[in-house]
Design an enzyme around this catalytic site. Structure first.
Site, PDB file in Angstrom:
ATOM      1  N   HIS A  35       8.237  -7.359  -2.451  1.00  0.00           N
ATOM      2  CA  HIS A  35       8.284  -6.423  -1.319  1.00  0.00           C
ATOM      3  C   HIS A  35       9.198  -6.932  -0.207  1.00  0.00           C
ATOM      4  CE1 HIS A  35       4.237  -5.207  -3.030  1.00  0.00           C
ATOM      5  NE2 HIS A  35       4.963  -4.106  -3.075  1.00  0.00           N
ATOM      6  N   ARG A  39      13.137  13.203  20.342  1.00  0.00           N
ATOM      7  CA  ARG A  39      13.701  14.075  19.295  1.00  0.00           C
ATOM      8  C   ARG A  39      15.160  13.754  19.035  1.00  0.00           C
ATOM      9  NH1 ARG A  39      11.738  19.484  22.250  1.00  0.00           N
ATOM     10  NH2 ARG A  39      12.771  18.293  23.889  1.00  0.00           N
ATOM     11  N   ASN A  63       9.139   2.290  -6.613  1.00  0.00           N
ATOM     12  CA  ASN A  63       8.561   2.274  -5.259  1.00  0.00           C
ATOM     13  C   ASN A  63       9.577   1.849  -4.206  1.00  0.00           C
ATOM     14  OD1 ASN A  63       6.169   2.818  -6.531  1.00  0.00           O
ATOM     15  ND2 ASN A  63       5.018   1.216  -5.505  1.00  0.00           N
ATOM     16  N   SER A 102      13.318  -1.596  -3.508  1.00  0.00           N
ATOM     17  CA  SER A 102      14.380  -1.251  -2.561  1.00  0.00           C
ATOM     18  C   SER A 102      15.626  -2.088  -2.832  1.00  0.00           C
ATOM     19  CB  SER A 102      13.914  -1.499  -1.120  1.00  0.00           C
ATOM     20  OG  SER A 102      13.117  -0.418  -0.674  1.00  0.00           O
ATOM     21  N   HIS A 104       7.370  -1.980  -8.406  1.00  0.00           N
ATOM     22  CA  HIS A 104       7.191  -2.163  -6.955  1.00  0.00           C
ATOM     23  C   HIS A 104       8.354  -3.002  -6.431  1.00  0.00           C
ATOM     24  CE1 HIS A 104       2.968  -0.831  -6.078  1.00  0.00           C
ATOM     25  NE2 HIS A 104       3.055  -0.639  -7.384  1.00  0.00           N
ATOM     26  N   GLY A 105       8.487  -3.001  -5.113  1.00  0.00           N
ATOM     27  CA  GLY A 105       9.510  -3.842  -4.503  1.00  0.00           C
ATOM     28  C   GLY A 105      10.903  -3.474  -4.982  1.00  0.00           C
ATOM     29  N   LYS A 152      14.503 -10.374  -0.933  1.00  0.00           N
ATOM     30  CA  LYS A 152      13.949 -10.463  -2.277  1.00  0.00           C
ATOM     31  C   LYS A 152      14.476 -11.650  -3.074  1.00  0.00           C
ATOM     32  CE  LYS A 152      13.408  -5.428  -2.509  1.00  0.00           C
ATOM     33  NZ  LYS A 152      12.021  -5.333  -2.050  1.00  0.00           N
ATOM     34  N   ASP A 208      -1.143   3.705  -2.227  1.00  0.00           N
ATOM     35  CA  ASP A 208      -0.360   2.525  -2.617  1.00  0.00           C
ATOM     36  C   ASP A 208      -1.188   1.254  -2.370  1.00  0.00           C
ATOM     37  OD1 ASP A 208       1.967   1.185  -3.410  1.00  0.00           O
ATOM     38  OD2 ASP A 208       2.785   1.103  -1.367  1.00  0.00           O
ATOM     39  N   HIS A 209      -1.283   0.392  -3.354  1.00  0.00           N
ATOM     40  CA  HIS A 209      -1.975  -0.903  -3.217  1.00  0.00           C
ATOM     41  C   HIS A 209      -3.409  -0.793  -2.695  1.00  0.00           C
ATOM     42  CE1 HIS A 209       1.460  -3.394  -4.262  1.00  0.00           C
ATOM     43  NE2 HIS A 209       2.205  -2.599  -3.514  1.00  0.00           N
TER      44      HIS A 209
HETATM   45  P1  13P Z   1      10.096  -2.309  -1.087  1.00  0.00           P
HETATM   46  O1  13P Z   1       9.618  -3.239  -0.031  1.00  0.00           O
HETATM   47  O2  13P Z   1      11.100  -2.948  -1.980  1.00  0.00           O
HETATM   48  O3  13P Z   1      10.573  -1.008  -0.540  1.00  0.00           O
HETATM   49  O4  13P Z   1       8.834  -1.961  -2.032  1.00  0.00           O
HETATM   50  C1  13P Z   1       7.888  -0.998  -1.648  1.00  0.00           C
HETATM   51  C2  13P Z   1       6.680  -1.002  -2.523  1.00  0.00           C
HETATM   52  O5  13P Z   1       6.623  -1.619  -3.558  1.00  0.00           O
HETATM   53  C3  13P Z   1       5.542  -0.202  -2.071  1.00  0.00           C
HETATM   54  O6  13P Z   1       4.443  -0.356  -2.902  1.00  0.00           O
HETATM   55  O1  G3H Z   2       3.832  -2.375  -0.574  1.00  0.00           O
HETATM   56  C1  G3H Z   2       4.171  -2.403   0.582  1.00  0.00           C
HETATM   57  C2  G3H Z   2       4.650  -1.180   1.267  1.00  0.00           C
HETATM   58  O2  G3H Z   2       5.965  -1.404   1.745  1.00  0.00           O
HETATM   59  C3  G3H Z   2       3.718  -0.777   2.365  1.00  0.00           C
HETATM   60  O3  G3H Z   2       3.865  -1.603   3.469  1.00  0.00           O
HETATM   61  O4  G3H Z   2       1.522  -2.261   4.036  1.00  0.00           O
HETATM   62  O5  G3H Z   2       3.372  -2.401   5.741  1.00  0.00           O
HETATM   63  O6  G3H Z   2       2.483  -0.177   5.000  1.00  0.00           O
HETATM   64  P1  G3H Z   2       2.734  -1.622   4.633  1.00  0.00           P
HETATM   65 ZN    ZN Z   3       4.217  -2.287  -3.739  1.00  0.00          ZN
END
Ligand code: 13P
Ligand code: G3H
Ligand code: ZN
Length: 309
Positions: A180, A281, A254, A214, A211-212, A184, A82-83
């Site tokens: 992200h 646990r 994502n 959620s 992306h982003g 948002k 990712d990224h």
């Molecule tokens: P969220 O922060 O919306 O979960 O997006 C995650 C994301 O785009 C990871 O690449």
């Molecule tokens: O794109 C962002 C994802 O939520 C990953 O986040 O870089 O904190 O692992 P992170």
């Molecule tokens: Zn992302």
């Protein structure tokens, strides 16, 4: 059962108007929680690893965890970077057995993004690995930024078509209003679905990536706040908007923030209700279960990809 590419997954998803969830993984419980959900729903799955995840868990552990999940559940999984910020991290992941990498050149001028993406595509394709790139900038909630300024960062449809033609990239992340994290939107949530339709119309065979994505589920935000946390005003992309985007070429959605919130909410609750417990646990287990519930809901009710394997 194996690590697989996203190529066929995306071809089917494009054809049948559903999307694959791409979930970020950082430790064993997160991997297990997600994979158990996908297995229960008989759904295709992408697990993705950020640079931060590699730093936290260390690359060897993450790959072995995903391999263990495949062995344990019999699932096929696409393992994605990712990224990826530069050629080197993409190359390292290709060499380490990832089946998909993202090169994120979105902060560079168009020509530089094209050149960087092309270089990664050449190396990855030579090794049978697919590539996602990004065009446009994911805007976050910023003070003093007007709607016009915000949408100036959105993906330009003509540029997107040109970018795909010049780079030969397998999928394209676009900016249409998501960002992200857990904050948002300040006011009403808004995605530029009209822009998405134009992009999809120009490059109908290119899987698009959101992306982003959620939704910052209220259930988990409320639980965090109720059990000693502080995430006031958190707001994500309404699930109805994600569903709409999936109808117009978005094949990969994502999700990371929703995983973080689900796990944290459940662990916070456990700590408040069981102050004398200190066996990890006992709280990581409920955290993992919350992830499974949340991911099953996404797969079934939002992405429409149950029983698509
Ligand atoms: P969220 O922060 O919306 O979960 O997006 C995650 C994301 O785009 C990871 O690449
Ligand atoms: O794109 C962002 C994802 O939520 C990953 O986040 O870089 O904190 O692992 P992170
Ligand atoms: Zn992302």
């Amino acid at each position: 059962m194996a690590l697989i590419s996203s190529k066929e997954m995306f071809a089917k998803a494009l054809n049948d108007d559903y999307a694959i969830g791409a979930f970020n993984v950082n430790n064993m419980e997160i991997v297990q929680g997600i994979v158990d959900a996908a297995a229960a729903e008989n759904a295709p799955l992408i697990l993705q690893v950020s640079a931060g995840a590699r730093k936290y868990a260390r690359p060897a552990y993450l790959i072995k965890l995903v391999e263990a999940a495949i062995e344990d559940t019999g699932a096929d999984i696409c393992l994605h970077l990712d990224h990826g910020a530069d050629f080197e991290i993409c190359k390292a992941c290709v060499d380490n057995g990832f089946t998909s990498v993202m090169i994120d050149g979105s902060q560079y001028p168009f020509e530089e993004n094209v050149a960087l993406t092309k270089r990664v595509v050449e190396y990855a394709h030579d090794h049978g690995v697919v590539v996602e790139a990004e065009l446009g900038k994911l805007a976050g909630v910023e003070d003093d930024v007007s709607v016009d300024e915000r949408s100036a960062k959105f993906t330009d449809p003509e540029e997107a078509a040109e970018f795909v033609r010049l780079t030969g990239v397998d999928s394209l992340a676009i900016a249409i209003g998501t960002s992200h994290g857990a904050y948002k939107f300040k006011g009403e949530p808004y995605l530029d679905i009209e822009r998405l339709k134009v992009i999809h119309g120009l490059i109908p065979n290119t899987p698009l990536v959101l992306h982003g994505a959620s939704s910052v589920l209220k259930e988990f935000v409320d639980m965090c706040n109720e059990y000693g946390g502080s995430v006031p005003g958190a707001q994500g992309v309404p699930e109805e908007m994600i569903k709409e985007a999936v109808k117009h070429g978005v094949c990969k959605v994502n999700i990371d923030t929703d995983l973080r919130l689900a796990m944290t909410a459940e662990i916070r609750k456990f700590f408040i209700e069981n102050p004398s417990e200190f066996d990890p646990r006992k709280y990581l287990g409920p955290g993992r279960d919350a992830i499974t519930r949340m991911v099953r809901h996404k797969i079934k009710d939002v992405l429409n990809c149950s029983n698509r394997k």
